[in-house]
Scaffold this motif. Structure first.
Motif, mmCIF file in Angstrom:
data_model
loop_
_atom_site.group_PDB
_atom_site.id
_atom_site.type_symbol
_atom_site.label_atom_id
_atom_site.label_comp_id
_atom_site.label_asym_id
_atom_site.label_seq_id
_atom_site.Cartn_x
_atom_site.Cartn_y
_atom_site.Cartn_z
ATOM 1 N N ASN A 1 89.887 -2.638 -12.759
ATOM 2 C CA ASN A 1 88.950 -3.098 -13.784
ATOM 3 C C ASN A 1 89.163 -2.259 -15.040
ATOM 4 N N THR B 1 77.502 3.366 -17.157
ATOM 5 C CA THR B 1 77.385 2.102 -16.427
ATOM 6 C C THR B 1 76.184 1.291 -16.901
ATOM 7 N N GLU C 1 84.027 2.962 -1.421
ATOM 8 C CA GLU C 1 84.061 1.806 -2.317
ATOM 9 C C GLU C 1 85.330 1.785 -3.168
ATOM 10 N N SER D 1 87.248 1.041 -9.773
ATOM 11 C CA SER D 1 85.997 0.292 -9.746
ATOM 12 C C SER D 1 85.667 -0.081 -8.302
ATOM 13 N N ARG E 1 79.826 -4.546 -5.820
ATOM 14 C CA ARG E 1 79.051 -4.224 -7.011
ATOM 15 C C ARG E 1 77.545 -4.162 -6.746
ATOM 16 N N GLU E 2 77.132 -4.430 -5.518
ATOM 17 C CA GLU E 2 75.717 -4.331 -5.156
ATOM 18 C C GLU E 2 75.416 -3.058 -4.371
ATOM 19 N N GLN F 1 76.092 1.144 -7.730
ATOM 20 C CA GLN F 1 77.174 1.228 -8.716
ATOM 21 C C GLN F 1 77.148 2.516 -9.534
#
Length: 269
Positions: free
Chosen positions: A84, A116, A165, A176, A180-181, A184
């Protein structure tokens, strides 16, 4: 950390380009504000070695721009697979904290950035998100936020559960998260901390100020007062000493804490 002309690289945003220009301005204001905080510390007789490392870059599109699937070797020596290009701030911050450790021999490192968008979900629009490898400094950041008005709240610090992650088949890590849940903002902080090493013996503090740094299209100057309060114990200024959460003279008794909570409860009622 400040990213100029941040249009997310080749992972382009779908929103209007002008909105990202406003976002870049916040980074510029933060950089100037941190310079002011450093100046105030020095002019008030800061007693320890103090360094400011500004991690500045541009994230635009061009023939030399980073592309998805590129692999970078960071200053720590660890390799990062780019999945990303909009997760760019953590790359320059990682190099910054490692530079502070390797080249400046810092034993206390604090990084601060609008890192973020998820920070506003984690701790809201008015509280910065704090992550650190020290329970004492976590509490100190929260107290410095209360005394300065630049409020802060801790993030989950759990590298044994969250750092996976960033798992990559071709590098030490991706830049990244896969999910994404899954915390983050915490994961983004862990990415930076991993380049110092989770067993690094010094104090590392990560402060994500993405939401409280602006109100609408205006910058708030958030973070300057917090830093002055947090490190006030190393100053010769009596006012900064009095608001510092790390000074011996500012330790509150249980009864004082109870009175503070009671006053807050009455204000809410």
């Amino acid at each position: 950390c400040s990213l100029f002309l941040s249009i997310s690289g080749f992972c382009l945003f779908r929103q209007l380009f002008s909105f990202k220009i406003v976002d870049c301005c916040f980074g510029t204001v933060i950089t100037c504000g941190m310079s002011d905080a450093l100046h105030v510390d020095i002019t008030n007789g800061f007693k320890d070695n103090l360094h400011a490392v500004f991690c500045l870059a541009e994230n635009s599109v061009g023939p030399t721009a980073t592309r998805p699937d590129d692999i970078h070797t960071l200053y720590s020596g660890k390799t990062v697979e780019i999945n990303n290009t909009d997760a760019e701030g953590r790359l320059v911050l990682s190099d910054g904290v490692v530079y502070a450790s390797k080249d400046l021999s810092a034993d206390i490192i604090l990084d601060m950035a609008t890192l973020t968008g998820a920070q506003g979900i984690s701790t809201g629009k008015y509280h910065a998100a704090v992550m650190t490898n020290s329970e004492q400094w976590e509490a100190a950041c929260v107290r410095a936020g209360r005394s300065s008005g630049d409020l802060a709240h801790p993030l989950v610090y759990c590298p044994e559960l969250h750092f996976s992650e960033f798992t990559s088949a071709v590098a030490d890590m991706k830049n990244s998260v896969a999910d994404r849940e899954n915390a983050q903002s915490s994961c983004a902080g862990l990415f930076i901390g991993s380049h110092l090493g989770f067993d690094w013996p010094g104090i590392w503090v990560h402060v994500d100020i993405a939401s409280p740094v602006h109100a609408g299209e205006r910058a708030t100057g958030f973070g300057v007062a917090m830093l002055l309060a947090l490190f006030g114990q190393a100053s010769e200024d009596p006012l900064l000493n009095s608001v510092s959460p790390l000074g011996a003279t500012t330790a509150k008794t249980a009864s004082e804490d109870h009175m503070e909570r009671d006053c807050k409860r009455r204000r809410l009622v």
